[in-house]
Design a protein around this motif. Structure first.
Motif, PDB file in Angstrom:
ATOM      1  N   PHE A 197      10.259   6.884   3.093  1.00  0.00           N
ATOM      2  CA  PHE A 197      11.136   5.817   2.345  1.00  0.00           C
ATOM      3  C   PHE A 197       9.824   4.722   2.858  1.00  0.00           C
ATOM      4  N   ASP A 198       8.583   4.440   1.599  1.00  0.00           N
ATOM      5  CA  ASP A 198       7.941   3.350   2.143  1.00  0.00           C
ATOM      6  C   ASP A 198       8.709   1.387   1.420  1.00  0.00           C
ATOM      7  N   TYR A 199       8.931   0.965   2.313  1.00  0.00           N
ATOM      8  CA  TYR A 199       9.251  -0.472   2.546  1.00  0.00           C
ATOM      9  C   TYR A 199       7.357  -1.288   1.760  1.00  0.00           C
ATOM     10  N   ILE A 200       8.415  -1.017   0.039  1.00  0.00           N
ATOM     11  CA  ILE A 200       7.897  -2.587  -0.570  1.00  0.00           C
ATOM     12  C   ILE A 200       8.163  -3.498  -1.198  1.00  0.00           C
ATOM     13  N   LEU A 201       7.446  -3.567  -1.975  1.00  0.00           N
ATOM     14  CA  LEU A 201       7.792  -5.284  -2.497  1.00  0.00           C
ATOM     15  C   LEU A 201       7.609  -5.065  -4.267  1.00  0.00           C
ATOM     16  N   PRO A 202       9.104  -5.635  -5.038  1.00  0.00           N
ATOM     17  CA  PRO A 202       9.277  -4.628  -6.412  1.00  0.00           C
ATOM     18  C   PRO A 202       8.271  -5.586  -7.196  1.00  0.00           C
ATOM     19  N   GLY A 203       7.387  -4.101  -8.323  1.00  0.00           N
ATOM     20  CA  GLY A 203       6.502  -4.416  -8.786  1.00  0.00           C
ATOM     21  C   GLY A 203       5.113  -3.984  -8.200  1.00  0.00           C
ATOM     22  N   GLY A 253       1.195  -1.174  -0.011  1.00  0.00           N
ATOM     23  CA  GLY A 253       0.173  -0.930   0.130  1.00  0.00           C
ATOM     24  C   GLY A 253       0.989   1.487  -0.562  1.00  0.00           C
ATOM     25  N   GLY A 254       2.203   1.512  -0.466  1.00  0.00           N
ATOM     26  CA  GLY A 254       3.257   2.122  -0.604  1.00  0.00           C
ATOM     27  C   GLY A 254       3.218   3.331   1.341  1.00  0.00           C
ATOM     28  N   THR A 255       2.691   2.874   2.299  1.00  0.00           N
ATOM     29  CA  THR A 255       2.600   3.788   3.242  1.00  0.00           C
ATOM     30  C   THR A 255       2.101   2.619   4.590  1.00  0.00           C
ATOM     31  N   TYR A 256       1.969   1.052   4.519  1.00  0.00           N
ATOM     32  CA  TYR A 256       1.743   0.669   5.277  1.00  0.00           C
ATOM     33  C   TYR A 256       3.368   0.275   6.035  1.00  0.00           C
ATOM     34  N   ALA A 257       4.039   0.815   5.657  1.00  0.00           N
ATOM     35  CA  ALA A 257       5.063   0.834   6.350  1.00  0.00           C
ATOM     36  C   ALA A 257       6.185   1.431   6.030  1.00  0.00           C
ATOM     37  N   THR A 258       6.346   3.153   6.825  1.00  0.00           N
ATOM     38  CA  THR A 258       7.355   4.040   6.419  1.00  0.00           C
ATOM     39  C   THR A 258       8.547   4.277   7.472  1.00  0.00           C
ATOM     40  N   ILE A 259       9.356   5.227   6.901  1.00  0.00           N
ATOM     41  CA  ILE A 259      10.786   5.113   7.689  1.00  0.00           C
ATOM     42  C   ILE A 259      11.175   6.420   7.319  1.00  0.00           C
ATOM     43  N   ALA A 260      11.497   7.280   8.336  1.00  0.00           N
ATOM     44  CA  ALA A 260      11.917   8.593   7.592  1.00  0.00           C
ATOM     45  C   ALA A 260      13.312   9.274   8.465  1.00  0.00           C
ATOM     46  N   PHE A 261      13.685  10.347   7.544  1.00  0.00           N
ATOM     47  CA  PHE A 261      15.111  10.614   8.347  1.00  0.00           C
ATOM     48  C   PHE A 261      14.389  12.124   8.100  1.00  0.00           C
ATOM     49  N   SER A 262      15.136  13.250   9.089  1.00  0.00           N
ATOM     50  CA  SER A 262      15.104  15.015   8.711  1.00  0.00           C
ATOM     51  C   SER A 262      16.241  14.945   9.570  1.00  0.00           C
ATOM     52  N   GLU A 263      16.731  16.302   9.329  1.00  0.00           N
ATOM     53  CA  GLU A 263      17.480  17.059  10.140  1.00  0.00           C
ATOM     54  C   GLU A 263      17.165  18.635   9.810  1.00  0.00           C
ATOM     55  N   LEU A 264      17.386  19.146  10.255  1.00  0.00           N
ATOM     56  CA  LEU A 264      17.465  20.651  10.305  1.00  0.00           C
ATOM     57  C   LEU A 264      18.590  21.685  11.551  1.00  0.00           C
ATOM     58  N   ASN A 265      18.969  22.703  10.962  1.00  0.00           N
ATOM     59  CA  ASN A 265      20.285  23.197  11.243  1.00  0.00           C
ATOM     60  C   ASN A 265      19.857  24.510  10.878  1.00  0.00           C
ATOM     61  N   LEU A 281      13.230  -0.317  -0.191  1.00  0.00           N
ATOM     62  CA  LEU A 281      12.739   0.801   0.074  1.00  0.00           C
ATOM     63  C   LEU A 281      12.617   2.243  -1.169  1.00  0.00           C
ATOM     64  N   ARG A 282      11.579   2.496  -1.186  1.00  0.00           N
ATOM     65  CA  ARG A 282      11.625   3.502  -2.048  1.00  0.00           C
ATOM     66  C   ARG A 282      10.728   4.814  -2.094  1.00  0.00           C
ATOM     67  N   PRO A 283      11.361   5.816  -2.461  1.00  0.00           N
ATOM     68  CA  PRO A 283      10.589   7.256  -1.916  1.00  0.00           C
ATOM     69  C   PRO A 283       9.295   7.238  -1.802  1.00  0.00           C
ATOM     70  N   SER A 284       8.725   7.504  -0.793  1.00  0.00           N
ATOM     71  CA  SER A 284       7.687   7.934  -0.439  1.00  0.00           C
ATOM     72  C   SER A 284       6.521   8.855  -2.417  1.00  0.00           C
ATOM     73  N   THR A 285       5.665   8.152  -2.588  1.00  0.00           N
ATOM     74  CA  THR A 285       4.773   8.898  -3.623  1.00  0.00           C
ATOM     75  C   THR A 285       4.047   9.823  -2.982  1.00  0.00           C
ATOM     76  N   THR A 286       3.395   9.752  -1.613  1.00  0.00           N
ATOM     77  CA  THR A 286       2.731  10.688  -0.547  1.00  0.00           C
ATOM     78  C   THR A 286       2.927  12.060  -0.294  1.00  0.00           C
ATOM     79  N   THR A 287       4.581  11.951   0.123  1.00  0.00           N
ATOM     80  CA  THR A 287       5.007  12.981   0.749  1.00  0.00           C
ATOM     81  C   THR A 287       4.996  14.401  -0.406  1.00  0.00           C
ATOM     82  N   GLN A 288       4.558  15.420   0.082  1.00  0.00           N
ATOM     83  CA  GLN A 288       4.199  16.645  -0.733  1.00  0.00           C
ATOM     84  C   GLN A 288       5.198  17.799  -0.496  1.00  0.00           C
ATOM     85  N   GLY A 289       5.617  18.055  -2.364  1.00  0.00           N
ATOM     86  CA  GLY A 289       6.912  19.113  -2.329  1.00  0.00           C
ATOM     87  C   GLY A 289       7.848  19.022  -1.641  1.00  0.00           C
TER      88      GLY A 289
END
Length: 890
Positions: free
Chosen positions: A493-499, A441-453, A528-536
Motif C-alpha cells: 500500500f501507498d500512503y497518499i493524500l486524496p486526489g 508520488g505513490g511510492t514515497y511512503a509504502t507499507i507491505a504485508f506478506s505471508e507464505l505457508n 492507504l491505496r493498493p500500490s499501483t506500481t506492484t506488478q502481477g
C-alpha cells in the motif's frame, strides 16, 4: 559513511569419500549406527577403529550393502566399496571446522560453495539443481525466492551427519542436478548424556560500531513478535479486494514501534547457547532411546553498501543495513532397536527471524538512472522477516534376512511472515535546503504485508532382496509420494493524500513517525491505496504432486567389478494459480530417469568409477508465480515467469580413487552435464524507474564440464623428539574444483522474461552464447591444515577457501545490453582452536574461532567496459569475526 548517515532520526571440512561402512548403508536406508555424542564430548576419531556415522537415506538393504566387498580386492578401513560417489561429514568432521551451521560446514566439501544465506551450490550449479533431504525425506523451503531449504538454519548441534551424493541413483528423487545433500539427525545414543554450552563473539565491522535499529517489540530478541506487528483484518480485506483503506483505519496501524530508526553506536556482540540430553535403556529385547536438544542464537551484522559507477561519484548511492538475526531451534527424537530392526521418530522445529533497519542516501538507488536530477534522495526501510520450519518424521528400517524393508513418512510445514515492511523516500529540495516527503508520488511512503505457508506430506517404501547367486547381488524397488501445497500473499500500500495532492510544509519535512502520526493522518486525510506500481498477482496458490517408482540392481558382475543400474519413473503435476484472475500455470510431465555406475576395483587400494544418468529440475513455485518480491539480502526485486519449463539433464562422470592409508586418499574426477532448457535469472531496468529487477527465463541449452581433485593425508609428528608431539599429527586436506559452463542461444523463439505472456524473442536477443551459467565459479579451492592429538581432544585447524567470480544474474540484451551482475567471493582464511579438559567430573571443551582474517570484502559489480568501466551493485566490507565458546558434557 556511517557517520554521514547519522541523520537516522530523520528517517570443513573433511569430506570423507566413503563407501560405507561408515556410511552404514548409503544406498540402503541406512540402518543407523549409534549416534555420535554432542560436540562437547567429541572423542578424537582416531581412538576408534572406525567412526560411527549415522545415515538415514532413501533405499533399503543398507546392512548388506555395507558389507559387500568385491572378490579379491580390499578398500581398507572405513572406506569400502560403495555404489556411488559420495562425501560424508561425521559429527567429528563438522566439529573440526567449528562452523555453527551445516551450510558453513558443507562449503568445505569438494565442489560445493555457499551463495547468499545458506544456499549450497554443487559444482557451480544453482540452488535449483541441489536437493536437500532430512533423514531421507524432503523438506519445504521457508524462503519464497527458493525451492531448497537454506541450510544455514540448521545448527550443527542437531545434525548427526551430512551426506553429499554427486552421482544420481534411482532410489533418490529425480530432481537431482548437481547432487543431493542428505542430513541425518541423531537418534539412539550409546549412553546417557547431558550437554550444555554457550559462546560469544564480535565482528570488527559491527560490534560496538554504528548501526541502525528500531524498537519493534519486547520479544524481538527471541525472534517472535509480541503483538506490535499483528496484521489487522482490514489489511487482508483491502489487499485481497484492492480497495483503499480510509483514514480512520490507517490510524489503527502500529506506527512508532515499526517506523522510528535509531542510531546505535553500541551494536551488541553475538551470542548463542545450546543444551542437549539423551539416554537409552533396554526393555525386553529392544533398546529404546531418546534425544532432545534446544538452542538459541543472536547475531548482528552491519553492512555499509555502495552502488554506482566507480569513476562517476555523482552516481553513488550508499546504504547502511543492520541485520539482527534470532534463531531458536529444538529437536526431540525417539528411537528403538530390536534385533536387526530400527525405528526412529524425529521432530524438528526451527524459528529464524531477521529484523532489519536500513538507511541510504545518494542520487538514486541504482546508478543507471539517477532520480531527482542530481539532488540527493534519502531512503529508510524497516523490515521483519520471520521464517519457521517444523517437521515430524517416522522411519522404520527392517531386516528380515535376505529381505530388507524401509518405510518412511513425514509431515512438514514452513511459514514466512513479513508484516510491516516500511519504506520512506525523502527528496532533497534545494529551494528549502531540506528533505521533503510530499506523499504524492505513490511510492514515497509504502507499507507491505506478506505471508507464505507451505505444507508437505511425503512417504515411501523401499524393498531390497539378496539373490544369493554366489556373488553379492541384490535387487531393489521402491515407491515415493510427495504432495506440496503453498499459499502466498503480498499486499503493498501507498500512503497518499486524496486526489493525489502534495503534503504541504512543514508536515512534509517531518520524520517518518511524525509524518504518519495519528494527528497528521487525521489532519491531512491520509489514506492507504493498493500500490499501483506492484506488478502481477497479489496472492497465489500452488501445488506439486509427485508419484515415483524405481527398480535397481546392484552387485558384483566379475572379480573386482561392481555395478549399480536402475531406472526411476516419475510423474508430476505442478500448478500455480494467481487469485486475481490471471491464467493458471500447469506443468504435467512424466519421465523415465535411468542411472548406472560401474566400479572397477583394479588394485587392492585403487578403483575407477564410471557413472551415467538422466535427471530433471522443475521450476520453483516462486519462479512461476507472477508476484513481486524484495530480496532483503541483495536489495533487488524478483518476479516470476508462468511460462517456464522443466530442465532436463544428462550427467556423465569418471573418477579415480586411491586409498593409500587409513582415512587417507587421493581422488580425481572429470564430469560433464548437458542441460536442456536451463532456468536462468536475468536482470533488467524497470521502464520508467531506476530499479533493477530480476526475472527468470529458459535458455535453450547449456553445458557444464570440469574436474576435481582431493587429497587427505595425516603426518605423525612423533618423529619430533619431544613428549609434546608423541601423540600428535598434522592433518592435510585439500580439494580443488575446476568448472566451465556455456549457455547456447540461437534463433530459437523463447518467452521474453519481461513480458512472457505476450512477447517471444529469438534466444540470442536475450542470452549471450558462451557466457557461463548463473552461479558457476571457474575455481573452487579448499585447504585445511590442522594439528591434533590422537588420544584426546586438542585441535588447531587453519582453513583456506577461495571461489572465483560467478554470475549472479545475467543482463538482458533486449534491455539496453546490460552486462551480467557478477559476485567476487575471493579468498577467505579462518582458524578454529578446540581444547578438551576435565573438571568437576565432566568433559569440557573450549573453542576459539577467527573468521575472515583476510577481511575479504563482498563485491558485486557490472563491467560496462569503455569509459563507463566498473559499476558496483552491492559492495561492502565484511569484518573479521572472533568467538569464544565453552561447553560441557556429563
Amino acid at each position: 559513511m556511517k557517520n554521514q548517515l547519522a541523520f537516522a532520526s530523520l528517517l570443513a571440512v573433511t569430506s570423507c569419500l566413503v563407501a560405507p561402512a561408515a556410511l552404514a548403508q548409503t544406498t540402503g536406508g541406512g540402518s543407523p549406527q549409534a549416534s555420535s555424542p554432542p560436540p562437547a564430548a567429541q572423542t578424537p576419531p582416531e581412538q576408534a577403529p572406525d567412526q560411527d556415522v549415522e545415515i538415514s537415506a532413501p533405499g533399503a538393504g543398507g546392512d548388506d550393502v555395507g558389507e559387500i566387498v568385491v572378490v579379491g580386492r580390499n578398500i581398507p578401513n572405513v572406506v569400502r566399496s560403495t555404489p556411488q560417489v559420495v562425501s560424508v561429514l561425521s559429527a567429528e568432521d563438522i566439529a573440526r571446522t567449528g562452523e555453527g551451521d551445516i551450510a558453513g560446514a558443507l562449503q568445505r566439501v569438494t565442489g560445493l560453495s555457499v551463495v547468499g544465506n545458506g544456499f549450497v551450490y554443487v559444482r557451480g550449479l544453482g540452488d535449483r539443481y541441489s536437493l536437500s533431504l532430512l533423514n531421507g525425506l524432503p523438506l519445504p523451503s521457508p524462503e519464497p525466492l527458493r525451492r531448497v531449504v537454506p541450510l544455514d538454519i540448521f545448527p550443527t548441534s542437531v545434525i548427526g551427519s551430512g551426506l553429499v551424493q554427486k552421482t544420481f541413483s534411482a532410489n533418490y528423487p529425480g530432481e537431482f542436478g548437481g547432487g543431493v545433500i542428505n542430513l541425518t539427525t541423531t537418534a539412539v545414543p550409546k549412553e546417557s548424556f547431558f550437554s550444555i554450552g554457550a559462546s560469544a563473539g564480535f565482528d570488527t565491522e559491527t560490534t560496538s560500531e554504528l548501526g541502525y535499529t528500531y524498537d519493534g517489540g519486547s520479544h524481538d530478541w527471541l525472534g517472535f513478535d509480541s503483538g506490535e506487528r499483528k496484521v489487522p483484518n482490514f489489511i487482508l480485506d483491502a489487499g485481497n479486494n484492492r480497495t483503499n483503506i480510509p483514514t480512520g483505519q490507517v490510524t489503527q496501524l502500529t506506527n512508532a514501534e515499526t517506523t522510528v530508526l535509531f542510531e546505535n553506536y553500541h551494536i551488541p556482540p553475538n551470542f548463542s547457547g545450546e543444551m542437549s540430553l539423551g539416554g537409552a535403556t533396554d526393555v525386553g529385547g529392544a533398546r529404546l532411546g531418546i534425544i532432545a536438544s534446544g538452542g538459541i542464537s543472536n547475531s548482528w551484522r552491519t553492512r555499509d553498501t555502495v552502488s554506482g559507477v566507480r569513476s562517476i561519484p555523482s552516481t553513488e548511492f550508499r546504504r547502511v543495513v543492520t541485520d539482527h538475526r534470532a534463531l531458536v531451534n529444538g529437536l526431540l527424537g525417539f528411537g528403538a532397536e530390536f534385533g536387526e530392526h530400527r525405528i526412529r521418530f524425529t521432530n524438528l522445529y526451527i524459528h529464524d527471524t531477521l529484523k532489519q533497519g536500513r538507511l541510504g542516501a545518494g542520487t538514486g538507488e541504482n546508478y543507471e538512472s539517477p532520480i531527482n536530477g542530481n539532488a540527493p534522495i534519502m531512503v529508510q526501510n524497516t523490515n521483519w522477516f520471520e521464517r519457521q520450519l517444523f517437521t515430524s518424521q517416522g522411519v522404520g528400517e527392517f531386516d528380515f534376512g535376505d529381505l530388507d524393508v524401509d518405510v518412511r513418512g513425514a509431515y512438514a510445514n514452513t511459514k514466512r511472515k513479513s508484516p510491516y515492511e516500511r519504506e520512506f523516500r525523502y527528496l532533497y529540495d534545494t529551494s528549502i535546503n531540506d528533505y521533503r516527503n510530499t506523499l504524492n508520488g505513490g511510492t514515497y511512503a509504502t507499507i507491505a504485508f506478506s505471508e507464505l505457508n507451505e505444507d508437505l506430506w511425503s512417504g515411501g517404501i523401499d524393498l531390497a532382496y539378496d539373490l544369493n547367486l554366489g556373488r553379492p547381488f541384490k535387487i531393489e524397488a521402491g515407491y515415493a509420494y510427495q504432495d506440496t501445497d503453498r499459499t502466498s500473499y503480498r499486499y503493498t500500500f501507498d500512503y497518499i493524500l486524496p486526489g493525489g495532492a502534495a503534503l504541504a510544509d512543514p508536515y512534509s519535512q517531518l520524520r517518518p513517525d511524525y509524518l504518519l502520526s495519528d494527528a497528521n493522518i487525521q489532519l491531512n486525510g491520509i489514506i492507504l491505496r493498493p500500490s499501483t506500481t506492484t506488478q502481477g498477482a497479489r496472492a497465489y496458490d500452488a501445488e506439486l504432486t509427485v508419484h515415483a517408482g524405481y527398480g535397481q540392481v546392484e552387485g558384483e558382475i566379475a572379480d573386482g567389478m561392481r555395478v549399480t543400474a536402475g531406472v526411476r519413473y516419475e510423474t508430476a503435476d505442478q500448478t500455480v494459480l494467481p487469485t486475481d484472475g490471471q491464467a493458471l500455470t500447469t506443468l504435467s510431465n512424466d519421465y523415465w530417469l535411468p542411472a548406472a555406475t560401474l566400479t572397477w576395483n583394479f588394485a587392492p587400494d585403487m578403483q575407477w568409477r564410471l557413472n551415467a544418468s538422466k535427471t530433471i529440475a522443475r521450476p520453483q513455485f516462486r519462479e512461476l508465480a507472477p508476484q513481486l518480491y524484495l530480496d532483503y539480502d541483495s536489495d533487488r526485486v524478483f518476479y516470476g515467469n508462468p511460462f517456464l519449463q522443466d530442465s532436463k539433464l544428462t550427467n556423465l562422470e569418471a573418477r579415480y580413487e586411491w586409498f593409500f592409508g587409513r582415512d587417507q586418499r587421493f581422488t580425481a574426477a572429470a564430469f560433464y552435464k548437458k542441460i536442456d532448457n536451463p532456468i536462468e535469472t536475468v536482470s533488467f531496468q524497470v521502464a520508467g524507474s531506476n530499479n533493477t529487477q530480476i526475472n527468470f527465463a529458459n535458455a535453450p541449452e547449456a553445458e557444464l564440464y570440469g574436474a576435481e581433485v582431493e587429497v587427505q593425508k595425516y603426518v605423525p609428528l612423533s618423529f619430533i623428539d619431544s613428549d609434546l608431539f608423541a601423540t600428535r599429527r598434522m592433518v592435510l586436506i585439500a580439494n580443488y574444483t575446476y568448472t566451465q559452463s556455456e549457455v547456447f542461444a540461437g534463433n530459437q523463439l523463447i518467452r521474453d522474461p519481461i513480458n512472457p505472456g505476450t512477447v517471444q524473442r529469438p534466444a540470442n536477443e536475450l542470452f549471450v552464447s558462451g557466457q557461463p551459467l548463473v552461479g558457476q565459479s571457474d575455481h573452487l579451492v579448499n585447504l585445511q591444515v590442522g594439528f591434533e592429538d590422537t588420544e584426546r581432544l586438542s585441535q588447531l585447524t587453519f582453513l583456506f577457501n577461495y571461489a572465483s567470480d560467478r554470475i549472479v544474474a545475467r543482463g538482458l540484451l533486449s534491455s539496453g545490453g546490460l552486462p551480467p551482475i557478477v559476485e567476487r567471493p575471493g579468498v577467505r582464511f579462518d582458524f578454529v582452536l578446540r581444547q578438551g579438559f576435565q573438571v568437576l567430573g565432566g568433559d569440557w571443551e573450549l573453542k576459539f574461532e577467527g573468521r575472515n582474517l583476510t577481511k575479504t570484502r563482498f563485491v558485486e559489480f557490472q563491467d560496462y567496459g569503455g569509459t563507463t568501466g566498473i559499476a558496483d551493485t552491492n559492495t561492502y566490507d565484511l569484518g573479521r569475526t572472533f568467538s569464544l565458546g565453552l561447553s560441557t558434557r556429563f
